[in-house]
Motif scaffolding. Structure first.
Motif, PDB file in Angstrom:
ATOM      1  N   ASP A 116       1.197  -1.517   0.221  1.00 29.70           N
ATOM      2  CA  ASP A 116       0.091   0.118   0.123  1.00 29.70           C
ATOM      3  C   ASP A 116       0.686   1.047   0.122  1.00 29.70           C
ATOM      4  OD1 ASP A 116      -2.546  -1.078  -0.318  1.00 29.70           O
ATOM      5  OD2 ASP A 116      -2.835  -1.224   2.014  1.00 29.70           O
ATOM      6  N   LYS A 242      -6.660   4.214  -4.986  1.00 30.89           N
ATOM      7  CA  LYS A 242      -6.608   3.859  -4.138  1.00 30.89           C
ATOM      8  C   LYS A 242      -5.333   5.680  -3.149  1.00 30.89           C
ATOM      9  CE  LYS A 242      -4.857   0.726   0.412  1.00 30.89           C
ATOM     10  NZ  LYS A 242      -6.550   1.247   0.911  1.00 30.89           N
ATOM     11  N   HIS A 277     -14.447   2.433  -5.045  1.00 29.62           N
ATOM     12  CA  HIS A 277     -13.664   2.637  -3.733  1.00 29.62           C
ATOM     13  C   HIS A 277     -14.178   3.956  -2.495  1.00 29.62           C
ATOM     14  CE1 HIS A 277      -9.940   3.716  -1.742  1.00 29.62           C
ATOM     15  NE2 HIS A 277      -9.827   5.146  -1.926  1.00 29.62           N
ATOM     16  N   GLU A 280     -16.847   2.233  -0.377  1.00 32.52           N
ATOM     17  CA  GLU A 280     -16.343   1.314   0.338  1.00 32.52           C
ATOM     18  C   GLU A 280     -16.045   2.480   1.512  1.00 32.52           C
ATOM     19  OE1 GLU A 280     -16.341  -1.220   1.068  1.00 32.52           O
ATOM     20  OE2 GLU A 280     -16.603  -2.454  -1.153  1.00 32.52           O
ATOM     21  N   MET A 281     -14.847   4.023   0.867  1.00 31.67           N
ATOM     22  CA  MET A 281     -15.150   4.857   1.916  1.00 31.67           C
ATOM     23  C   MET A 281     -15.359   5.269   2.669  1.00 31.67           C
ATOM     24  SD  MET A 281     -11.272   4.841   2.157  1.00 31.67           S
ATOM     25  CE  MET A 281     -11.160   6.332   2.603  1.00 31.67           C
ATOM     26  N   GLN A 286     -10.857   6.316   6.122  1.00 34.72           N
ATOM     27  CA  GLN A 286      -9.976   6.255   6.221  1.00 34.72           C
ATOM     28  C   GLN A 286      -9.201   6.403   7.877  1.00 34.72           C
ATOM     29  OE1 GLN A 286      -7.631   5.382   3.909  1.00 34.72           O
ATOM     30  NE2 GLN A 286      -6.153   4.338   5.120  1.00 34.72           N
ATOM     31  N   GLY A 292      -6.374   1.537  10.475  1.00 33.84           N
ATOM     32  CA  GLY A 292      -5.945   0.544   9.036  1.00 33.84           C
ATOM     33  C   GLY A 292      -6.560  -1.172   9.805  1.00 33.84           C
ATOM     34  N   ASN A 295     -10.097  -2.011  10.709  1.00 31.67           N
ATOM     35  CA  ASN A 295     -10.909  -2.641  10.078  1.00 31.67           C
ATOM     36  C   ASN A 295     -10.818  -3.416   9.300  1.00 31.67           C
ATOM     37  OD1 ASN A 295     -11.538   1.080  10.062  1.00 31.67           O
ATOM     38  ND2 ASN A 295     -10.244   1.355   8.080  1.00 31.67           N
ATOM     39  N   THR A 442     -10.235  -1.157   0.175  1.00 35.39           N
ATOM     40  CA  THR A 442      -9.734  -0.700   1.145  1.00 35.39           C
ATOM     41  C   THR A 442      -8.704  -1.318   2.123  1.00 35.39           C
ATOM     42  OG1 THR A 442     -11.650  -1.135   2.530  1.00 35.39           O
ATOM     43  CG2 THR A 442     -12.114   1.118   1.416  1.00 35.39           C
TER      44      THR A 442
END
Length: 562
Positions: A116, A242, A277, A280-281, A286, A292, A295, A442
């Protein structure tokens, strides 16, 4: 758009236009990425054979060859008793085999974050470098300490590669053939195991360090090929989405699909990735670094689309794949076949079982897209349960070592080969395919990392305990062929897992898999059909999203006009 400028991204409401047409270029890119399976397979394959090499045993135990200690004697009780002790101790077998898996466990977890941060492609290249450092130590080793150090460093590199190759392939492969091309990764694993067995078979009787150093050193070739090749391939467009780098995402997607960046197909597919995306966000904003990771475990376990359910599914799939007992055969097959007594060349039998694995895996390229992932796992479990119980029953009756029944032992080997064939067509590739498909963007890199680390964790556990389970030492369980009753029982658990928890993802884009998990159950997932796009649901057209293309050319042209 000729001359440079911007490309508007509005998306489509047509569920059949969420992905660009498949081109030969797309096939070639994912086919090369699958080459990473060679690492996994080769490193799995060479250690089992090396542990049975006479020179390696002499080097690492300090014992003299039986033929040297008892010249001309092959029948006395003293010779037979000494020959039975001429082997690497169980604790050293356990350490040298399992410590690689320990390294890959941590490597796979770390790789998710690294992927990432610096990208999927660069992470795989980094894994090649780490692997090379470990390989140097392995090749130079003459003692258990240096070998163990090299194995754990190699493990870190293999952990990077095994996790992120799956992630990279799943993100760039066309949906219609994603299962088949990711199955190619499993095929490369089998090729790696076969190559390792071939090299080991060729060097087994050498009376110098070349007997084990040559098989180890061959690994450097795989690192060079994969690392160099990936440096020339594009990054995953979903990684750039992303990171919010939509212009780079458009260029990467155009490169992967073999289409011009102005193509409506590229615009529509990119719009769907962006919209998914954003969706999902909106559900899972974030957060901090630890947040993270947290999550990955958010939601209710009874909700099939929750992150925690997906994470458990991914971890469970890889655990169940290992608990089929397949790597018992590839790690300790040579040692196990030696214990059966009536086999004159256990190295050759190990080579045959590996060849069965290689020849059976390509069948999955077709059946995984024809019958689906869920179906293959269910029927694969049933097939392995049958084969393993048959092996256990024969081994406990006519195939006992004391019976010296060559026909019974041959039958055991035949059913072991059938078991390998069933695994290679079902659980072998399908577990890897699903792991790359079930996670939202994510948490995808961390989810795949956790799932892959599960594979290596259970791989490590099996490597640690198996020498003691089948060993015939004073403190060993000495299960022999009875261990197949254990593997068959665990396959019963795999059958229940697949039936109750695994959904069908065949023929869906990664974004459509998200929607399917929200609107169906594992039992009804095969009947689910896409009915809308994320671009339409997120009203992407109303946001007037534009992506710059050929910006350098545009700037030059503007300057000329002034």
């Amino acid at each position: 758009m000729p001359g440079g400028g911007v490309v508007p991204i509005s998306g489509t409401t047509d569920v059949n236009r969420v992905e660009a047409p498949v081109t030969v270029r797309a096939y070639l890119i994912v086919a090369f990425a699958a080459f990473g399976g060679i690492f996994f397979g080769y490193d799995t394959g060479w250690m089992g054979g090396v542990l049975g090499m006479p020179y390696f045993i002499k080097q690492y135990t300090g014992k003299e060859y039986p033929s040297t200690k008892f010249p001309g004697d092959t029948s006395s009780d003293a010779y037979k008793a000494y020959k039975d002790t001429f082997k690497v101790p169980a604790w050293e077998q356990s350490l040298t085999t399992s410590i690689l898996s320990a390294g890959t466990f941590f490597g796979a977890i770390i790789a998710g974050d690294v992927a990432d941060f610096i990208g999927r492609r660069t992470t795989i290249i980094m894994g090649c470098f780490i692997f090379t450092v470990g390989g140097i130590l392995e090749t130079a080793s003459t003692s258990i300490g240096v070998m163990a150090a090299g194995r754990i460093i190699c493990g870190l590199g293999v952990g990077f590669i095994s996790a992120i190759v799956i992630l990279y392939m799943s993100e760039i492969a066309p949906k219609k053939v994603r299962g088949a091309v990711v199955a190619g990764y499993q095929f490369c694993i089998t090729i790696g195991i076969l190559l390792a067995n071939c090299v080991v078979y060729a060097t087994q009787n050498r009376k110098d360090t070349g007997s084990y150093r040559i098989p180890i050193a061959v690994q450097f070739l795989w690192a060079i090929i994969l690392g160099t090749g990936l440096a020339l391939l594009p990054e995953s467009p979903r990684y750039f989405v992303k990171k919010g780098k939509l212009d780079k995402a458009a260029k990467a997607l155009a490169s992967v699909r073999g289409q011009p960046i102005e193509s409506e197909y590229i615009q529509d597919e990119l719009a769907e990735i962006i919209a998914n995306h954003e969706y999902e966000m909106s559900i899972l904003p974030q957060t901090t670094y630890l947040g993270g990771w947290a999550n990955c475990f958010k939601g209710r376990i009874t909700d099939g689309s929750s992150n925690v359910r997906r994470t458990i599914l991914g971890i469970g799939l890889q655990m169940m794949q290992q608990l089929t007992g397949i790597n018992f055969i590839f790690y300790f097959g040579t040692v196990f076949f030696q214990q059966l007594g009536s086999i004159s060349n256990p190295f050759l039998i190990s080579l045959i079982t590996t060849l069965v694995n290689v020849c059976s895996t390509p069948v999955s390229f077709y059946i995984v897209e024809r019958f689906g992932r869920r179906t293959l796992l269910i029927y694969g479990s049933m097939g392995m349960i049958t084969m393993q119980f048959i092996v256990g029953i024969i081994g406990a009756t006519a195939g006992k070592t004391s019976e010296h029944n060559h026909a019974a032992v041959s039958a055991m080997i035949a059913f072991i080969c059938l078991n390998i064939s069933v695994f290679a067509m079902t659980w072998g590739p399908t577990a890897w395919i699903l792991v790359g498909e079930i996670f939202p963007l994510t948490i995808r890199s961390r989810g795949v990392g956790l799932s892959t680390s599960s594979n290596w964790f259970w791989n490590c556990i099996i490597a640690v305990i198996t020498p003691y389970l089948v060993g015939d030492g004073p403190h060993d369980a000495n299960l022999g062929s009875n261990i197949f009753f254990m593997w068959g029982g665990l396959c019963c658990v795999s059958l229940a897992f697949a039936f109750f928890l695994v959904p069908e993802t065949k023929g869906l884009s990664l974004e459509q898999v998200d929607k399917m998990l929200e609107e169906s159950t594992p039992a009804t997932s095969a009947k689910w059909k896409p009915h809308s796009t994320f671009a339409a649901e997120m009203h992407l057209a109303e946001k007037h999203l534009e992506i710059p293309v050929n910006t350098e050319h545009v700037s030059d042209k503007a300057a000329d006009n002034v």
